[in-house]
Design a protein around this motif. Structure first.
Motif, short mmCIF file in Angstrom:
data_model
loop_
_atom_site.label_atom_id
_atom_site.label_comp_id
_atom_site.label_asym_id
_atom_site.label_seq_id
_atom_site.Cartn_x
_atom_site.Cartn_y
_atom_site.Cartn_z
N ARG A 206 0.86 -1.18 0.00
CA ARG A 206 0.00 0.00 0.00
C ARG A 206 0.89 1.23 0.00
N PRO A 207 0.49 2.34 -0.53
CA PRO A 207 -0.79 2.55 -1.18
C PRO A 207 -0.84 1.89 -2.55
N LEU A 208 -2.05 1.68 -3.02
CA LEU A 208 -2.31 1.25 -4.39
C LEU A 208 -3.27 2.26 -5.00
N TYR A 209 -3.18 2.40 -6.29
CA TYR A 209 -3.99 3.37 -7.01
C TYR A 209 -4.83 2.67 -8.07
N ALA A 210 -5.86 3.35 -8.52
CA ALA A 210 -6.69 2.87 -9.62
C ALA A 210 -7.21 4.09 -10.36
N ARG A 211 -7.53 3.89 -11.62
CA ARG A 211 -8.09 4.96 -12.44
C ARG A 211 -9.31 4.42 -13.16
N THR A 212 -10.30 5.28 -13.31
CA THR A 212 -11.50 4.88 -14.05
C THR A 212 -12.09 6.11 -14.71
N ALA A 213 -12.74 5.88 -15.82
CA ALA A 213 -13.50 6.96 -16.44
C ALA A 213 -14.52 7.44 -15.42
N ALA A 214 -14.69 8.75 -15.31
CA ALA A 214 -15.59 9.32 -14.30
C ALA A 214 -17.02 8.82 -14.47
N ASP A 215 -17.42 8.48 -15.70
CA ASP A 215 -18.78 8.02 -15.93
C ASP A 215 -18.94 6.50 -15.84
N LEU B 76 -14.35 -0.52 -7.04
CA LEU B 76 -13.18 0.00 -6.34
C LEU B 76 -13.53 0.47 -4.93
N GLU B 77 -14.64 1.19 -4.79
CA GLU B 77 -15.03 1.69 -3.47
C GLU B 77 -15.42 0.54 -2.54
N LYS B 78 -16.06 -0.50 -3.04
CA LYS B 78 -16.39 -1.66 -2.21
C LYS B 78 -15.13 -2.34 -1.68
N CYS B 79 -14.02 -2.19 -2.40
CA CYS B 79 -12.75 -2.79 -1.99
C CYS B 79 -11.88 -1.83 -1.20
N GLY B 80 -12.42 -0.68 -0.81
CA GLY B 80 -11.72 0.25 0.06
C GLY B 80 -11.04 1.42 -0.59
N PHE B 81 -11.08 1.51 -1.91
CA PHE B 81 -10.48 2.65 -2.60
C PHE B 81 -11.36 3.88 -2.39
N GLN B 82 -10.70 5.04 -2.32
CA GLN B 82 -11.42 6.31 -2.21
C GLN B 82 -10.93 7.26 -3.29
N VAL B 83 -11.85 8.05 -3.82
CA VAL B 83 -11.48 9.03 -4.84
C VAL B 83 -10.49 10.01 -4.20
N SER B 84 -9.34 10.16 -4.84
CA SER B 84 -8.30 11.05 -4.32
C SER B 84 -7.96 12.19 -5.27
N ALA B 85 -8.38 12.08 -6.52
CA ALA B 85 -8.10 13.15 -7.49
C ALA B 85 -9.00 12.97 -8.71
N LEU C 217 -11.24 9.57 -12.83
CA LEU C 217 -11.07 9.58 -11.39
C LEU C 217 -9.84 8.77 -11.02
N VAL C 218 -9.07 9.27 -10.06
CA VAL C 218 -7.96 8.53 -9.48
C VAL C 218 -8.42 8.12 -8.09
N LEU C 219 -8.29 6.85 -7.77
CA LEU C 219 -8.70 6.34 -6.46
C LEU C 219 -7.47 5.76 -5.78
N THR C 220 -7.46 5.83 -4.44
CA THR C 220 -6.33 5.37 -3.65
C THR C 220 -6.80 4.42 -2.57
N LEU C 221 -6.03 3.35 -2.38
CA LEU C 221 -6.24 2.43 -1.27
C LEU C 221 -5.05 2.60 -0.33
N GLU C 222 -5.29 3.17 0.83
CA GLU C 222 -4.20 3.47 1.77
C GLU C 222 -3.82 2.29 2.65
N ARG C 223 -4.80 1.50 3.08
CA ARG C 223 -4.49 0.39 3.98
C ARG C 223 -5.35 -0.80 3.72
#
Length: 155
Positions: free
Chosen positions: A107-116, A124-133, A149-155
């Motif tokens: 950790r951290p791990l990142y993910a990207r997805t089209a905003a739509d 991603l959010e069900k797995c703990g990622f949060q929108v960070s940018a 959207l860029v999402l981050t999983l901190e822990r």
């Protein structure tokens, strides 16, 4: 439906290639290779992924239904996944990503997805990622710049 991950086998690659050339899936994913139909580029990409990254085949009820991977430089590693459209909305992507995150403790791990792409964002959010940018980027599959959207999983 039982979802498991395993090492990628050579016989999985034609299935991945077919899945990654589904027009509706390409549009939804948006950020794809320049030419998803370029089989030589696809094979070169998967050769690199399999030799340097954590890559897994997603099996649902014993069938190859997609792939999941963690890639990139330390401190900037991202997750990616692709699930056959026939399995969308059935919890397969969430179960596969959860299994991958259990396997990869970094950790951290990142993910990207089209905003739509609400489905991917929910996974991603069900797995703990949060929108960070938020960002804008050129989406090859759509031929234009779109919101991302860029999402981050901190822990």
């Amino acid at each position: 439906m039982q979802v498991v991950l395993r090492e990628v086998h050579d016989s999985d690659l034609p299935v991945f290639y077919r899945q990654m050339n589904d027009p509706e899936a390409l549009r939804m994913a948006a950020f794809t290779s320049e030419d998803p139909a370029d089989r030589d580029a696809f094979d070169a990409l998967w050769k690199r992924i399999r030799s340097n990254e954590v890559a897994r085949t997603i099996l649902a009820a014993g069938d190859v239904v997609g792939s999941a991977a963690v890639y990139g430089a330390p401190g900037e590693r991202e997750v990616t996944y692709w699930v056959d459209r026939a399995y969308w909305g059935r919890g397969v992507a969430t179960a596969a990503l959860h299994a991958l995150l259990t396997e990869v403790a970094e950790r951290p791990l990142y993910a990207r997805t089209a905003a739509d792409n609400e489905g991917s964002r929910r996974v991603l959010e069900k797995c703990g990622f949060q929108v960070s940018a938020q960002a804008r980027g050129f989406a090859n599959a759509r031929g234009q710049e779109i919101d991302e959207l860029v999402l981050t999983l901190e822990r």
